[in-house]
Design a protein around this motif. Sequence first.
Motif, PDB file in Angstrom:
ATOM      1  N   ASP A 219      -6.604   6.671   4.796  1.00  0.00           N
ATOM      2  CA  ASP A 219      -7.095   5.653   3.876  1.00  0.00           C
ATOM      3  C   ASP A 219      -8.309   6.140   3.092  1.00  0.00           C
ATOM      4  O   ASP A 219      -9.375   6.395   3.656  1.00  0.00           O
ATOM      5  N   THR A 220      -8.136   6.262   1.783  1.00  0.00           N
ATOM      6  CA  THR A 220      -9.242   6.505   0.854  1.00  0.00           C
ATOM      7  C   THR A 220      -9.216   5.368  -0.170  1.00  0.00           C
ATOM      8  O   THR A 220      -8.428   4.433  -0.060  1.00  0.00           O
ATOM      9  N   PHE A 221     -10.091   5.452  -1.163  1.00  0.00           N
ATOM     10  CA  PHE A 221     -10.140   4.384  -2.152  1.00  0.00           C
ATOM     11  C   PHE A 221      -8.811   4.221  -2.882  1.00  0.00           C
ATOM     12  O   PHE A 221      -8.366   3.100  -3.119  1.00  0.00           O
ATOM     13  N   THR A 222      -8.173   5.317  -3.238  1.00  0.00           N
ATOM     14  CA  THR A 222      -6.920   5.207  -3.983  1.00  0.00           C
ATOM     15  C   THR A 222      -5.845   4.512  -3.162  1.00  0.00           C
ATOM     16  O   THR A 222      -5.146   3.625  -3.660  1.00  0.00           O
ATOM     17  N   THR A 227      -2.851  -0.488  -1.640  1.00  0.00           N
ATOM     18  CA  THR A 227      -2.488  -1.444  -0.584  1.00  0.00           C
ATOM     19  C   THR A 227      -2.952  -2.847  -0.938  1.00  0.00           C
ATOM     20  O   THR A 227      -2.223  -3.827  -0.745  1.00  0.00           O
ATOM     21  N   SER A 228      -4.172  -2.959  -1.470  1.00  0.00           N
ATOM     22  CA  SER A 228      -4.694  -4.264  -1.857  1.00  0.00           C
ATOM     23  C   SER A 228      -3.851  -4.878  -2.963  1.00  0.00           C
ATOM     24  O   SER A 228      -3.583  -6.090  -2.958  1.00  0.00           O
ATOM     25  N   TYR A 229      -3.427  -4.067  -3.907  1.00  0.00           N
ATOM     26  CA  TYR A 229      -2.608  -4.568  -5.008  1.00  0.00           C
ATOM     27  C   TYR A 229      -1.252  -5.062  -4.517  1.00  0.00           C
ATOM     28  O   TYR A 229      -0.758  -6.107  -4.956  1.00  0.00           O
ATOM     29  N   ARG A 230      -0.649  -4.338  -3.590  1.00  0.00           N
ATOM     30  CA  ARG A 230       0.685  -4.684  -3.118  1.00  0.00           C
ATOM     31  C   ARG A 230       0.690  -5.832  -2.109  1.00  0.00           C
ATOM     32  O   ARG A 230       1.697  -6.508  -1.948  1.00  0.00           O
ATOM     33  N   SER A 231      -0.421  -6.056  -1.416  1.00  0.00           N
ATOM     34  CA  SER A 231      -0.422  -7.017  -0.307  1.00  0.00           C
ATOM     35  C   SER A 231      -1.034  -8.364  -0.661  1.00  0.00           C
ATOM     36  O   SER A 231      -1.077  -9.247   0.184  1.00  0.00           O
ATOM     37  N   SER A 232      -1.519  -8.542  -1.888  1.00  0.00           N
ATOM     38  CA  SER A 232      -2.190  -9.789  -2.224  1.00  0.00           C
ATOM     39  C   SER A 232      -1.845 -10.211  -3.638  1.00  0.00           C
ATOM     40  O   SER A 232      -1.666  -9.380  -4.530  1.00  0.00           O
ATOM     41  N   PHE A 233      -1.764 -11.555  -3.832  1.00  0.00           N
ATOM     42  CA  PHE A 233      -1.549 -12.076  -5.176  1.00  0.00           C
ATOM     43  C   PHE A 233      -2.842 -12.073  -5.990  1.00  0.00           C
ATOM     44  O   PHE A 233      -2.809 -12.150  -7.208  1.00  0.00           O
TER      45      PHE A 233
END
Length: 523
Positions: A219-222, A227-233
Amino acid sequence: MVTTQPSARKDPGPRPAARLRRAGRIPWTLALPAAVAAAFALLPLVYLCVRALEHGPGYAWDIVTTDRAAELLGHSVALAAVVVTASVVLGISLAWLTTRTNLPWARGWAVLVTLPLAVPSYVAAFAWLSAVPELTGFTGAALSLTLVSFPYVHLPVAAALRRTDPAQEEAARSLGLGPLRTFWRVTLPQLRPAAAGGAVLVALYVLSDFGAVSLMRYDTFTRGIYTSYRSSFDRTPAAALSVVLVVLTVALVAAEARTRGRAGYARTGTGTARPADPTRLGKWTTPALGWCAAVTAAAVAFPLATLGYWLAVGNSATWDPARLTETATTTLGVAAAGAALTTVLAVPIGVIAARHRGRTAHLLEQAAYAGHALPGITVALSLVFFAVRYAHPVYQELPLLVAAYAVLFLPVAVAATRAAVLQAPPVLEDVARSLGRRPWQVLREVTVPLAAPGVAAGAALTFVVCMKELPATLLLRPTGMDTLATRLWTETGTASYAAAAPYAAALILLAAIPSYLLGRHRT
């Protein structure tokens, strides 16, 4: 001194155009398309900041100060530090061996240690992960990224070593310093600017990398942004993290520039620098050959051998030749579209950067380079946010992906165009103006034809990097469309190494063809 004034009086025609360039006034036929291209390049950065602050500065601050954000920051910085350190050691040692010693077959080794530049980071990660499945996390990511990025240090350091006058080193040796102390106290300080520049490129490469860290599950920033983009609206967390990554990148570049300052190393005597006498390795010849062979084997031979193994293992049950052909065709088409748009946007900026001076020309050129500081995933996210809000018909459509390529790789095409225009004699443009041609006619009939070979070379280079791009392609590709990079990433993510190998091999092969043509063109 006497002959300069008459020659100036004999040619009154070109002088107005020459004064125009010196004054920095840019014809609107160039300024307008260049301004559009610059705004296009700055759009992702501006909109990303707006999107991150949509719910207020407090909400964004809470996101970037969480333990998760701190963990991603620590991981990214630690990975960059290790890869940069290892790359500096590899780059400087190999540069010195291949340029300053009597190493057998030095020219051949010099070529071999630059070949890792043609291997995408995710292909290197795929090779190591498929051969050593337990090599995940920090160690796997650091190893993969080091082996593909150390040439960024090796190339400028080797060039600096060839230009450095050996007189200072010989003087140090005559004063009693041994070879090691001479290298440490005399040679190495002269290499600092070149090594620092290469180290910054490596750090930027690591901070923006998505493929290797994702395959290695580190896990790095990229990876955190994806992951944040894919897992949250709610897209604000991903935007806020993207801004932190951009700030980290800008801070890195600024710190390197501040550290470098005005320091420089140059000869002060008369005459020209002579080549250095090669250092005789003696009993260290075998260890030096072993070192070069080990690095080349790990960075070049091992990935190719791994691909060969999985290609031999695979068959029609594990990979589909028809799908491979379709994916390769799609990759070529998308990369060609990206290279075409990027080149069209780059031409006016490149001409202005080469032919005009002043604040406006400088700002336009710097704006075009804004995409160089933006990782692919942040550019993709900003374009997603923009398309959803203001251009929904192009969301997850091919034009948006092509636009991302243009933002990311506009500096590549601008640099090539600027260099090509600088090589074209400006007096021919002045003559055309004196004969009544308008600025846009001069651009079409004189400037562009003269610079065409260099512009074409820049387009070919842009085509290569578009083919290898991964994070923006993953987020922006139309539904159901795959490129070689995304297909390789998908197959490797499910540990289908035999199925992934053909895509990796096809990607390297297709990228090697224009790279070879570029090499022939430049030689």
